[in-house]
Scaffold this motif. Structure first.
Motif, PDB file in Angstrom:
ATOM      1  N   GLU A   1       0.833  -1.206   0.000  1.00 15.60           N
ATOM      2  CA  GLU A   1       0.000   0.000   0.000  1.00 15.60           C
ATOM      3  C   GLU A   1       0.866   1.254   0.000  1.00 15.60           C
ATOM      4  O   GLU A   1       0.583   2.231  -0.713  1.00 15.60           O
ATOM      5  CB  GLU A   1      -0.916  -0.007   1.222  1.00 15.60           C
ATOM      6  CG  GLU A   1      -1.929   1.117   1.247  1.00 15.60           C
ATOM      7  CD  GLU A   1      -2.907   0.971   2.391  1.00 15.60           C
ATOM      8  OE1 GLU A   1      -4.059   1.387   2.226  1.00 15.60           O
ATOM      9  OE2 GLU A   1      -2.516   0.431   3.445  1.00 15.60           O
ATOM     10  N   LYS A   2       1.943   1.224   0.752  1.00 20.38           N
ATOM     11  CA  LYS A   2       2.854   2.367   0.811  1.00 20.38           C
ATOM     12  C   LYS A   2       3.505   2.614  -0.548  1.00 20.38           C
ATOM     13  O   LYS A   2       3.629   3.756  -1.000  1.00 20.38           O
ATOM     14  CB  LYS A   2       3.917   2.120   1.882  1.00 20.38           C
ATOM     15  CG  LYS A   2       4.725   3.345   2.265  1.00 20.38           C
ATOM     16  CD  LYS A   2       5.585   3.043   3.473  1.00 20.38           C
ATOM     17  CE  LYS A   2       6.305   4.303   3.948  1.00 20.38           C
ATOM     18  NZ  LYS A   2       7.165   4.036   5.124  1.00 20.38           N
ATOM     19  N   ILE A   3       3.920   1.546  -1.208  1.00 18.96           N
ATOM     20  CA  ILE A   3       4.534   1.657  -2.532  1.00 18.96           C
ATOM     21  C   ILE A   3       3.551   2.263  -3.531  1.00 18.96           C
ATOM     22  O   ILE A   3       3.904   3.145  -4.319  1.00 18.96           O
ATOM     23  CB  ILE A   3       5.021   0.275  -3.011  1.00 18.96           C
ATOM     24  CG1 ILE A   3       6.274  -0.154  -2.223  1.00 18.96           C
ATOM     25  CG2 ILE A   3       5.332   0.292  -4.510  1.00 18.96           C
ATOM     26  CD1 ILE A   3       6.688  -1.590  -2.455  1.00 18.96           C
ATOM     27  N   ILE A   4       2.312   1.809  -3.500  1.00 11.24           N
ATOM     28  CA  ILE A   4       1.284   2.308  -4.416  1.00 11.24           C
ATOM     29  C   ILE A   4       1.059   3.805  -4.221  1.00 11.24           C
ATOM     30  O   ILE A   4       0.888   4.562  -5.176  1.00 11.24           O
ATOM     31  CB  ILE A   4      -0.028   1.523  -4.234  1.00 11.24           C
ATOM     32  CG1 ILE A   4       0.150   0.085  -4.714  1.00 11.24           C
ATOM     33  CG2 ILE A   4      -1.182   2.194  -4.987  1.00 11.24           C
ATOM     34  CD1 ILE A   4      -0.973  -0.844  -4.307  1.00 11.24           C
ATOM     35  N   LYS A   5       1.086   4.246  -2.969  1.00 10.85           N
ATOM     36  CA  LYS A   5       0.869   5.669  -2.682  1.00 10.85           C
ATOM     37  C   LYS A   5       2.034   6.538  -3.150  1.00 10.85           C
ATOM     38  O   LYS A   5       1.848   7.690  -3.524  1.00 10.85           O
ATOM     39  CB  LYS A   5       0.651   5.863  -1.176  1.00 10.85           C
ATOM     40  CG  LYS A   5      -0.689   5.357  -0.677  1.00 10.85           C
ATOM     41  CD  LYS A   5      -0.832   5.552   0.830  1.00 10.85           C
ATOM     42  CE  LYS A   5      -2.185   5.072   1.324  1.00 10.85           C
ATOM     43  NZ  LYS A   5      -2.318   5.215   2.802  1.00 10.85           N
ATOM     44  N   LEU A   6       3.247   5.970  -3.148  1.00  7.39           N
ATOM     45  CA  LEU A   6       4.440   6.763  -3.445  1.00  7.39           C
ATOM     46  C   LEU A   6       4.833   6.775  -4.915  1.00  7.39           C
ATOM     47  O   LEU A   6       5.389   7.769  -5.402  1.00  7.39           O
ATOM     48  CB  LEU A   6       5.623   6.234  -2.619  1.00  7.39           C
ATOM     49  CG  LEU A   6       5.597   6.563  -1.130  1.00  7.39           C
ATOM     50  CD1 LEU A   6       6.647   5.749  -0.390  1.00  7.39           C
ATOM     51  CD2 LEU A   6       5.830   8.049  -0.903  1.00  7.39           C
ATOM     52  N   TYR A   7       4.566   5.687  -5.629  1.00  3.09           N
ATOM     53  CA  TYR A   7       5.051   5.561  -7.002  1.00  3.09           C
ATOM     54  C   TYR A   7       3.878   5.448  -7.969  1.00  3.09           C
ATOM     55  O   TYR A   7       3.176   4.432  -7.982  1.00  3.09           O
ATOM     56  CB  TYR A   7       5.963   4.342  -7.133  1.00  3.09           C
ATOM     57  CG  TYR A   7       7.200   4.420  -6.266  1.00  3.09           C
ATOM     58  CD1 TYR A   7       8.242   5.280  -6.598  1.00  3.09           C
ATOM     59  CD2 TYR A   7       7.326   3.660  -5.118  1.00  3.09           C
ATOM     60  CE1 TYR A   7       9.387   5.363  -5.813  1.00  3.09           C
ATOM     61  CE2 TYR A   7       8.461   3.729  -4.325  1.00  3.09           C
ATOM     62  CZ  TYR A   7       9.488   4.587  -4.679  1.00  3.09           C
ATOM     63  OH  TYR A   7      10.609   4.659  -3.898  1.00  3.09           O
ATOM     64  N   LYS A   8       3.696   6.452  -8.804  1.00  2.00           N
ATOM     65  CA  LYS A   8       2.520   6.501  -9.672  1.00  2.00           C
ATOM     66  C   LYS A   8       2.501   5.405 -10.730  1.00  2.00           C
ATOM     67  O   LYS A   8       1.433   5.083 -11.260  1.00  2.00           O
ATOM     68  CB  LYS A   8       2.412   7.874 -10.340  1.00  2.00           C
ATOM     69  CG  LYS A   8       3.540   8.194 -11.309  1.00  2.00           C
ATOM     70  CD  LYS A   8       3.352   9.573 -11.913  1.00  2.00           C
ATOM     71  CE  LYS A   8       4.455   9.908 -12.904  1.00  2.00           C
ATOM     72  NZ  LYS A   8       4.274  11.253 -13.504  1.00  2.00           N
ATOM     73  N   ASP A   9       3.660   4.813 -11.056  1.00  2.00           N
ATOM     74  CA  ASP A   9       3.686   3.725 -12.028  1.00  2.00           C
ATOM     75  C   ASP A   9       3.098   2.430 -11.464  1.00  2.00           C
ATOM     76  O   ASP A   9       2.767   1.516 -12.215  1.00  2.00           O
ATOM     77  CB  ASP A   9       5.120   3.449 -12.503  1.00  2.00           C
ATOM     78  CG  ASP A   9       5.615   4.515 -13.473  1.00  2.00           C
ATOM     79  OD1 ASP A   9       4.803   5.364 -13.874  1.00  2.00           O
ATOM     80  OD2 ASP A   9       6.809   4.501 -13.817  1.00  2.00           O
ATOM     81  N   VAL A  10       3.010   2.338 -10.139  1.00  2.00           N
ATOM     82  CA  VAL A  10       2.430   1.152  -9.496  1.00  2.00           C
ATOM     83  C   VAL A  10       0.961   1.465  -9.234  1.00  2.00           C
ATOM     84  O   VAL A  10       0.636   2.298  -8.398  1.00  2.00           O
ATOM     85  CB  VAL A  10       3.148   0.806  -8.176  1.00  2.00           C
ATOM     86  CG1 VAL A  10       2.676  -0.549  -7.659  1.00  2.00           C
ATOM     87  CG2 VAL A  10       4.663   0.798  -8.361  1.00  2.00           C
TER      88      VAL A  10
END
Length: 270
Positions: free
Chosen positions: A47-56
């Motif tokens: 969830e943290k990765i999704i919030k930080l990186y728009k490509d995910v």
């Protein structure tokens, strides 16, 4: 007005406007759809990765989903020793150790940030040397104190974060000896003594002045990950905190210390 009539009117309106739904709106909608499928079961680090990186754009069935439809396994559910974590990590393994901004001397064998899933970073910053180079942008590092031109990756806020750090460090002449003669940013290469790509390969890492830094391989005169190390550091902690508040982790917080090394990894910071 019934639903069928309303749908027809909306269809006519979109047709008259040329169907001009912006691509970013479509990506946003897809992101929301993927997230909604999870029903709260998404792992917190995914969830943290999704919030930080728009490509995910989402997470589904144990896969991170990227905007180009690539899927990467999040957790392979394998038990691994330290060597295996470094050489063959999944994405979840990157969070094996918690990065701390308060512990100055790292605990034995803890290297929060040294575990990197290469496929993940290739999706974010470029899959080949040529692709990464296309994403690099030039700027002048600390124009008043240093005035050195460097390259950094412009994707995912990395470039803007380093530019903010440069602006702030330029106000501290007392630290000039640490931030002059930048050791390097982009360099597509393997980490010394390994077959693993260096984070420098993706242009989201900077080494400051090597002459004022300590590196475990230099100090032990070896490349043995199991060697007994005595931690050393000369970099001021206030300088380190400027990097950390802008999304960078510091190699000086690793047991296998690399005190010149700062790496854009906002997903590892609270």
């Amino acid at each position: 007005m019934n639903r069928l009539t309303l749908f027809f009117l909306i269809f006519l309106l979109l047709s008259c406007s040329g169907g001009s739904i912006k691509s970013q709106d479509i990506k946003k909608e897809k992101r929301e759809i993927y997230s909604s499928k999870i029903n709260g079961s998404i792992p917190k680090y995914a969830e943290k990765i999704i919030k930080l990186y728009k490509d995910v754009i989402g997470f589904e069935n144990n896969y991170l989903i990227f905007s180009n439809k690539t899927k990467l396994v999040f957790d392979d559910a394998k038990e691994k020793n330290i060597s295996e974590l470094l050489d063959n990590p999944d994405i979840e393994d990157m969070f094996h150790w918690k990065y701390s901004t308060t512990v100055e001397i790292p605990k034995n064998q803890e290297d929060a940030g040294r575990i990197r899933n290469e496929a993940f970073f290739k999706e974010l910053y470029g899959g080949t040397k040529e692709e990464v180079r296309k994403n690099l942008k030039t700027f002048v590092w600390c124009p008043k104190l240093v005035n050195q031109t460097i390259l950094f990756n412009k994707k995912h806020g990395a470039f803007e974060a380093l530019k903010s750090i440069s602006d702030e460090l330029d106000l501290h002449p007392e630290w000039k000896k640490y931030i002059t003669n930048i050791g390097g940013t982009y360099n597509w290469r393997n980490i010394s003594g390994t077959n693993r790509l260096s984070a420098h390969s993706f242009g989201m890492t900077i080494d400051i002045n090597t002459s004022q830094s300590n590196y475990w391989q230099w100090d032990c005169k070896c490349k043995n990950e199991e060697a007994k190390l005595t931690y050393k550091n000369k970099i001021p902690m206030e300088l380190v905190k400027i990097f950390e508040k802008n999304g960078f982790i510091w190699g000086g917080r690793w047991h296998h210390y690399d005190t010149m090394h700062f790496e854009y990894r906002p997903e590892l910071l609270d």
